[in-house]
Scaffold this motif. Structure first.
Motif, PDB file in Angstrom:
ATOM      1  N   SER A 113       5.700  -0.308   1.364  1.00 57.23           N
ATOM      2  CA  SER A 113       4.989   0.841   0.815  1.00 57.23           C
ATOM      3  C   SER A 113       5.443   1.076  -0.616  1.00 57.23           C
ATOM      4  CB  SER A 113       5.276   2.087   1.667  1.00 57.23           C
ATOM      5  OG  SER A 113       4.635   3.218   1.108  1.00 57.23           O
ATOM      6  N   VAL A 114       4.495   1.026  -1.543  1.00 60.35           N
ATOM      7  CA  VAL A 114       4.782   1.187  -2.967  1.00 60.35           C
ATOM      8  C   VAL A 114       3.667   1.994  -3.615  1.00 60.35           C
ATOM      9  CG1 VAL A 114       5.166   0.006  -5.171  1.00 60.35           C
ATOM     10  CG2 VAL A 114       5.979  -1.049  -3.063  1.00 60.35           C
ATOM     11  N   ASP A 115       4.034   2.908  -4.491  1.00 64.05           N
ATOM     12  CA  ASP A 115       3.070   3.572  -5.361  1.00 64.05           C
ATOM     13  C   ASP A 115       2.731   2.580  -6.464  1.00 64.05           C
ATOM     14  OD1 ASP A 115       1.684   5.022  -7.257  1.00 64.05           O
ATOM     15  OD2 ASP A 115       3.008   6.767  -7.180  1.00 64.05           O
ATOM     16  N   ILE A 116       1.495   2.102  -6.501  1.00 64.80           N
ATOM     17  CA  ILE A 116       1.169   1.012  -7.425  1.00 64.80           C
ATOM     18  C   ILE A 116       1.171   1.436  -8.887  1.00 64.80           C
ATOM     19  CG2 ILE A 116      -0.079  -0.333  -5.724  1.00 64.80           C
ATOM     20  CD1 ILE A 116      -2.672   0.651  -6.807  1.00 64.80           C
ATOM     21  N   THR A 117       1.304   2.737  -9.140  1.00 72.04           N
ATOM     22  CA  THR A 117       1.470   3.158 -10.529  1.00 72.04           C
ATOM     23  C   THR A 117       2.934   3.053 -10.969  1.00 72.04           C
ATOM     24  OG1 THR A 117       1.750   5.492  -9.913  1.00 72.04           O
ATOM     25  CG2 THR A 117      -0.486   4.726 -10.360  1.00 72.04           C
ATOM     26  N   ASP A 118       3.828   2.748 -10.025  1.00 73.45           N
ATOM     27  CA  ASP A 118       5.234   2.489 -10.347  1.00 73.45           C
ATOM     28  C   ASP A 118       5.339   1.021 -10.754  1.00 73.45           C
ATOM     29  OD1 ASP A 118       7.953   2.070 -10.490  1.00 73.45           O
ATOM     30  OD2 ASP A 118       8.419   3.137  -8.625  1.00 73.45           O
TER      31      ASP A 118
ATOM     32  N   ASP B 280       0.862  -1.182   0.000  1.00 71.39           N
ATOM     33  CA  ASP B 280       0.000   0.000   0.000  1.00 71.39           C
ATOM     34  C   ASP B 280       0.899   1.233   0.000  1.00 71.39           C
ATOM     35  OD1 ASP B 280      -3.259   0.163   1.012  1.00 71.39           O
ATOM     36  OD2 ASP B 280      -2.102   2.008   0.880  1.00 71.39           O
ATOM     37  N   ILE B 281       0.359   2.361  -0.413  1.00 75.86           N
ATOM     38  CA  ILE B 281       1.141   3.598  -0.389  1.00 75.86           C
ATOM     39  C   ILE B 281       1.149   4.243   0.987  1.00 75.86           C
ATOM     40  CG2 ILE B 281      -0.720   5.213  -1.032  1.00 75.86           C
ATOM     41  CD1 ILE B 281       1.365   6.529  -2.949  1.00 75.86           C
ATOM     42  N   ASP B 282       0.177   3.864   1.840  1.00 75.36           N
ATOM     43  CA  ASP B 282       0.015   4.464   3.163  1.00 75.36           C
ATOM     44  C   ASP B 282       0.835   3.688   4.196  1.00 75.36           C
ATOM     45  OD1 ASP B 282      -0.862   5.450   5.623  1.00 75.36           O
ATOM     46  OD2 ASP B 282      -2.915   5.772   4.909  1.00 75.36           O
ATOM     47  N   GLU B 283       2.041   4.171   4.499  1.00 72.55           N
ATOM     48  CA  GLU B 283       2.937   3.475   5.420  1.00 72.55           C
ATOM     49  C   GLU B 283       2.345   3.370   6.825  1.00 72.55           C
ATOM     50  OE1 GLU B 283       7.187   4.323   5.288  1.00 72.55           O
ATOM     51  OE2 GLU B 283       6.834   5.597   3.545  1.00 72.55           O
TER      52      GLU B 283
ATOM     53  N   SER C  44      -7.152  -2.721  -4.318  1.00 75.46           N
ATOM     54  CA  SER C  44      -7.194  -1.274  -4.497  1.00 75.46           C
ATOM     55  C   SER C  44      -8.397  -0.901  -5.356  1.00 75.46           C
ATOM     56  CB  SER C  44      -5.899  -0.781  -5.153  1.00 75.46           C
ATOM     57  OG  SER C  44      -5.813  -1.228  -6.493  1.00 75.46           O
TER      58      SER C  44
END
Length: 393
Positions: free
Chosen positions: A55-60, A33-36, A78
């Motif tokens: 934590s990962v930006d899933i658009t990356d 998720d992006i929210d650590e 998501s």
């Protein structure tokens, strides 16, 4: 097996994650998720050595693909707007994929990935919650027993018998609900897709059980997109999906939509651009946190799914009515809404991860899931199916 959950800090993911935690065959669970901060809290709450977070930006896409590479399957929990982004990452990581649904347009785009997934030697499935998901497999159960299929009608009724007071409590993802209620929807009639405006056709349906007769209306959903493709060889002519949400919630939701709070085009407020939907979702999330009762109320929401399939067997007209009545999952003190989205998603993900669903390519649930095996898995957490077949002379 090793399983990853994208959107692993979200509310709808929890029903799947708890199933993975309790399943002995799942040896490793990665929550992405992006929210650590939310990820850290979820890991702490779960208190399970099998769980790790990142934590990962899933658009990356490149990075997400690397994070997924060691996992057998990923459940994308998501928003549906990120489905293809996660699918692109799965192609990089060579990881099997499923999600909670793609609504209509998104599902059709996802099915275009079939050749890419087949070439990569992995399996993908769009729609693995209750609807889409359970209802698709329910339809397949009937279709497999018929020579021809003319009509599939899907009814999804939800009621909450707790009085919400002034709280506005979405039964599942508010962003998804706003899409379902504000976008034009589709039905499949006489072999053609027909576009309808929101609430253009309102009727009533008797769900039985503790729900009884409720108002129903067509909403944008993926089943109407995928089933005409899946059952084309059986002559399918009509498909519809009709929904009924808790009455008080629906009344407030329609008011909000009526004054533009679900719009995605920016408006100017005191010199600053604001997207009404983003504001609405953030405001409701804050509202729920601020109004959370000190003593949590025992969940009392319920759902009935009914899938009616009409066709012929040996030249004789038959009608299958397959239904499932569900409520809160007491073991986890979990609302019906979160449980009946999350747990069925976990079932499909585990079947992908352990190879029970293994044909390479990208599919909708009704194209590839074996109903009897799937229903056995659902029954392990007290979700059951009742099927009635009637012959028309």
């Amino acid at each position: 097996m090793k399983i990853a959950v994208v959107g692993g800090a979200g509310k709808m993911a929890l029903g799947a994650i708890l199933d993975f935690v309790e399943n002995r065959d799942v040896e490793k669970i990665r929550l992405i998720d992006i929210d650590e901060e939310a990820l850290a809290k979820r890991k702490s709450d779960l208190d399970c050595d099998k769980v790790n977070t990142v934590s990962v930006d899933i658009t990356d896409t490149e990075r997400l693909g690397k994070e997924l590479a060691e996992y057998d399957a990923v459940l994308n929990a998501s928003s549906h707007i990120f489905n293809t982004a996660v699918m692109d990452a799965c192609l990089i990581g060579k990881t099997a994929y499923t999600d909670f649904g793609g609504l209509y347009h998104w599902a059709l785009e996802q099915l275009k990935y079939h050749d890419d997934f087949k070439a990569a030697g992995i399996t993908g499935i769009v729609g693995s919650g209750s609807a889409p998901g359970m209802v698709n497999v329910m339809a397949k159960y009937a279709a497999d027993r018929l020579d021809t299929v003319e009509t599939i009608a899907i009814y999804d009724g939800i009621a909450n018998f707790n009085d919400p007071g002034f709280r506005f409590v979405p039964p599942y993802s508010l962003n998804t609900i706003l899409d379902e209620y504000s976008r034009n929807n589709y039905c499949f009639r006489d072999g053609k897709h027909v576009e309808l405006k929101p609430f253009q056709e309102i009727g009533e349906f008797d769900f039985g059980y503790n729900l009884g007769v409720l108002p129903v209306y067509d909403v944008i959903h993926s089943e109407v997109a995928t089933m005409p493709i899946s059952f084309a060889d059986k002559g399918i002519k009509n498909v519809c999906f009709k929904l009924s949400l808790p009455v008080k919630f629906e009344e407030r939701l329609r008011f909000m939509l009526g004054i533009g709070m679900g719009k995605t085009e920016p408006i100017t407020v005191k010199g600053k651009e604001v997207i009404p939907r983003d504001f609405t979702c953030a405001l409701i999330d804050q509202h729920l946190k601020e109004t959370e009762p000190e003593v949590p109320e025992k969940p009392n929401d319920h759902k009935v799914l009914k899938v009616i399939v009409e066709g012929e067997k040996d030249g004789i007209k038959q009608v299958y009515s397959i239904e499932s009545a569900m409520g809160p999952y007491e073991r986890w003190n979990m609302t019906m809404g979160a449980f009946t989205v999350g747990f069925p998603g976990a079932v499909t993900t585990r079947m992908l991860a352990d190879g029970r669903i293994g044909e390479p390519g990208f599919f909708s649930s009704e194209q590839i899931i074996d109903p009897e095996e799937y229903f056995k898995e659902l029954a392990k957490r007290d979700i059951y199916m009742d099927a009635i077949v009637k012959t028309r002379i």
